[in-house]
Design a protein around this motif. Structure first.
Motif, mmCIF file in Angstrom:
data_model
loop_
_atom_site.group_PDB
_atom_site.id
_atom_site.type_symbol
_atom_site.label_atom_id
_atom_site.label_comp_id
_atom_site.label_asym_id
_atom_site.label_seq_id
_atom_site.Cartn_x
_atom_site.Cartn_y
_atom_site.Cartn_z
ATOM 1 N N UNK A 98 0.838 -1.199 0.000
ATOM 2 C CA UNK A 98 0.000 0.000 0.000
ATOM 3 C C UNK A 98 0.871 1.245 0.000
ATOM 4 N N UNK A 99 0.286 2.351 -0.405
ATOM 5 C CA UNK A 99 0.923 3.659 -0.300
ATOM 6 C C UNK A 99 -0.100 4.607 0.306
ATOM 7 N N UNK A 100 0.242 5.285 1.388
ATOM 8 C CA UNK A 100 -0.705 6.180 2.045
ATOM 9 C C UNK A 100 -0.035 7.507 2.382
ATOM 10 N N UNK A 101 -0.838 8.561 2.329
ATOM 11 C CA UNK A 101 -0.378 9.900 2.667
ATOM 12 C C UNK A 101 -0.923 10.284 4.033
ATOM 13 N N UNK A 102 -0.103 10.941 4.820
ATOM 14 C CA UNK A 102 -0.508 11.432 6.133
ATOM 15 C C UNK A 102 -0.742 12.939 6.004
ATOM 16 N N UNK A 103 -1.787 13.436 6.631
ATOM 17 C CA UNK A 103 -2.146 14.836 6.482
ATOM 18 C C UNK A 103 -1.398 15.786 7.387
ATOM 19 N N UNK A 104 -0.288 15.355 7.942
ATOM 20 C CA UNK A 104 0.530 16.204 8.812
ATOM 21 C C UNK A 104 1.913 15.564 8.908
ATOM 22 N N UNK A 105 2.838 16.224 9.548
ATOM 23 C CA UNK A 105 4.196 15.702 9.701
ATOM 24 C C UNK A 105 4.236 14.750 10.886
ATOM 25 N N UNK A 106 4.263 13.449 10.618
ATOM 26 C CA UNK A 106 4.246 12.421 11.663
ATOM 27 C C UNK A 106 5.669 11.990 12.000
ATOM 28 N N UNK A 107 5.822 11.427 13.171
ATOM 29 C CA UNK A 107 7.138 10.938 13.595
ATOM 30 C C UNK A 107 7.113 9.478 14.042
ATOM 31 N N UNK A 108 5.917 8.892 14.237
ATOM 32 C CA UNK A 108 5.811 7.499 14.657
ATOM 33 C C UNK A 108 4.719 6.783 13.866
ATOM 34 N N UNK A 109 4.896 5.473 13.698
ATOM 35 C CA UNK A 109 3.939 4.665 12.950
ATOM 36 C C UNK A 109 3.777 3.327 13.654
ATOM 37 N N UNK A 110 2.533 2.908 13.869
ATOM 38 C CA UNK A 110 2.249 1.616 14.495
ATOM 39 C C UNK A 110 1.287 0.840 13.597
ATOM 40 N N UNK A 111 1.758 -0.172 12.872
ATOM 41 C CA UNK A 111 0.852 -1.002 12.084
ATOM 42 C C UNK A 111 0.126 -2.014 12.972
#
Length: 336
Positions: A40-53
Motif C-alpha cells: 500500500x501507499x498512504x499519505x498522512x495529512x501532517x508531519x508524523x514521527x511514529x507509525x504503528x501497524x
C-alpha cells in the motif's frame, strides 16, 4: 495530532510465487516457500514521527505473514513475523539513518508525510491452504501536547466487562500479563475467545485458562513478553472481531466508544502520586466514567480489578507516556 488509516480488505487470492529463504529471520525456517504479497501507499495529512501497524489475519497451521513498513528514504522495516499458532516475533536491532523500530513502533529520525505497508503471505510449496489478511492498517502520530477535552457524553455510564486478574497467574509469569489479561477481558465482553478444545490443555485448577491462552498466543519471541500491542489486537482479530491499535487524543474520544458500548484498552505509565501505585508501563480496560467524569477501569493489576482513577491524572499520564495508545476491539460494522 494523530491519523489512522485502517484498510478493510481481504488478502487471500493473491498469486503465489516460489521463493528460497536463505535466512531464518525471514519466516523462521530456511528453505522454499510460496509467497504472495500486497503493498500500500498512504499519505498522512501532517508531519508524523511514529507509525504503528496492526492487522487481523487467519493463518492456517504452517503458514505465516510478514508485516513491513517503509517511510521516505528508508528501506523496509520488519514490524512482525506472525502466525496465530506461532512462533510470533519482532526483529531486534533495526536502525538506520531514517529511523528505528522499537518493538511495535516505527520511530522516524525526521518527520514524514507518507508511508508504505507491505504484507507477505507464506505457505509451504504445493500447499492448497491460503493465509488470509482481513484488515491491515497503521496509526501515524506526532507526539505532542494536546489540550484535554471536557467530555461528558459517557459520564455515569459503565460497561459490564468481565473482570480478570493478572495477579491470579503470578506463580507462572502473570505479573507481567496486563496486556493479554486486558485483551481477554474485552474478548469475554463480546462473548468471544478460545473454545473448550483450545483450553483443554491447561492444568486443572488454572484460575482462568483464557488468560493463559491469551498470554501464550501474544508472546513476542524477540521482545520476550506478551505486551506487543499489535500482537494483542491480532490475537483478538483471530476470533472474528475488528481489532486495531490506535492513538486517541483525549478521554473525550474514549467516551465516544463507551457510549457505543465499546470498552477501550489503554496503555500508560504513571507514578504512585498519580494513580495510587506506580508502573513503568501498564494496560487496563476503560469500562466507563463516574458521574463526575473520573475513569472507571478494569485494572488487571488490582486485586478487586474494578478501580476508579482521577480523570485529570489518568489522562495526563496516558497522553504523556504512550501518546494515548489504545486497543479498539469490537464487532465489524454490519455494513462492512
Amino acid at each position: 495530532m494523530h491519523f489512522l488509516i485502517s484498510f478493510a480488505l481481504v488478502i487471500s487470492q493473491a498469486a503465489y510465487h516460489r521463493e528460497k529463504i536463505d535466512s531464518p529471520t525471514e519466516f523462521t525456517k530456511k528453505g522454499d516457500w510460496e509467497i504472495a504479497q500486497w503493498t500500500s501507499q498512504r499519505t498522512v495529512g501532517f508531519a508524523a514521527t511514529e507509525l504503528i501497524p496492526s492487522w487481523t489475519a487467519d493463518t492456517p497451521p504452517g503458514t505465516w505473514i510478514k508485516v513491513e513498513a517503509r517511510i521516505p528514504g528508508s528501506g523496509w522495516y520488519t514490524m512482525a513475523r506472525w502466525s496465530y499458532d506461532g512462533p510470533r516475533t519482532t526483529v531486534k536491532g533495526q536502525k538506520d539513518a531514517s529511523g528505528r523500530v522499537a518493538v511495535d513502533v516505527l520511530k522516524a529520525a525526521r518527520p514524514f508525510t507518507s508511508y508504505r505497508l507491505r504484507v507477505r503471505l507464506a505457505r509451504p510449496p504445493g500447499s492448497a491452504v491460503r493465509p488470509r489478511v482481513r484488515t491491515l492498517g497503521a496509526v501515524a502520530s506526532a507526539p505532542g501536547r494536546t489540550p484535554a477535552a471536557k467530555g461528558g457524553a459517557a459520564w455515569g455510564k459503565e460497561l459490564q466487562v468481565p473482570r480478570k486478574s493478572q495477579l491470579a497467574h503470578a506463580d507462572h509469569g502473570g505479573r507481567t500479563w496486563c496486556s493479554p489479561t486486558s485483551t481477554a477481558m474485552v474478548l469475554a465482553y463480546w462473548g468471544k475467545g478460545p473454545g473448550a478444545g483450545e483450553l483443554a490443555g491447561y492444568p486443572p485448577g488454572d484460575p482462568d485458562p483464557a488468560v493463559d491462552h491469551a498470554a501464550e498466543h501474544t508472546f513476542d519471541k524477540a521482545y520476550g513478553g506478551a505486551g506487543n500491542w499489535a500482537f494483542n489486537t491480532a490475537y483478538a482479530g483471530r476470533f472474528g472481531l475488528d481489532a486495531y491499535v490506535t492513538r486517541l487524543r483525549s478521554l473525550a474520544e474514549v467516551e465516544r466508544f463507551i457510549v457505543r458500548g465499546v470498552p477501550v484498552v489503554t496503555s500508560l505509565a504513571f507514578a504512585k502520586r498519580e494513580l495510587g501505585y506506580g508502573s513503568e508501563g501498564h494496560l487496563m480496560v476503560v469500562t466507563g466514567f463516574t458521574a463526575d467524569g473520573d475513569v472507571i477501569a478494569n485494572d488487571p493489576a488490582v486485586r478487586t480489578v474494578r478501580a476508579v482513577y482521577p480523570r485529570a491524572a489518568f489522562e495526563k499520564a496516558w497522553q504523556r507516556s504512550s501518546t494515548g495508545t489504545a486497543y479498539i476491539i469490537r464487532p465489524f460494522p454490519a455494513n462492512r
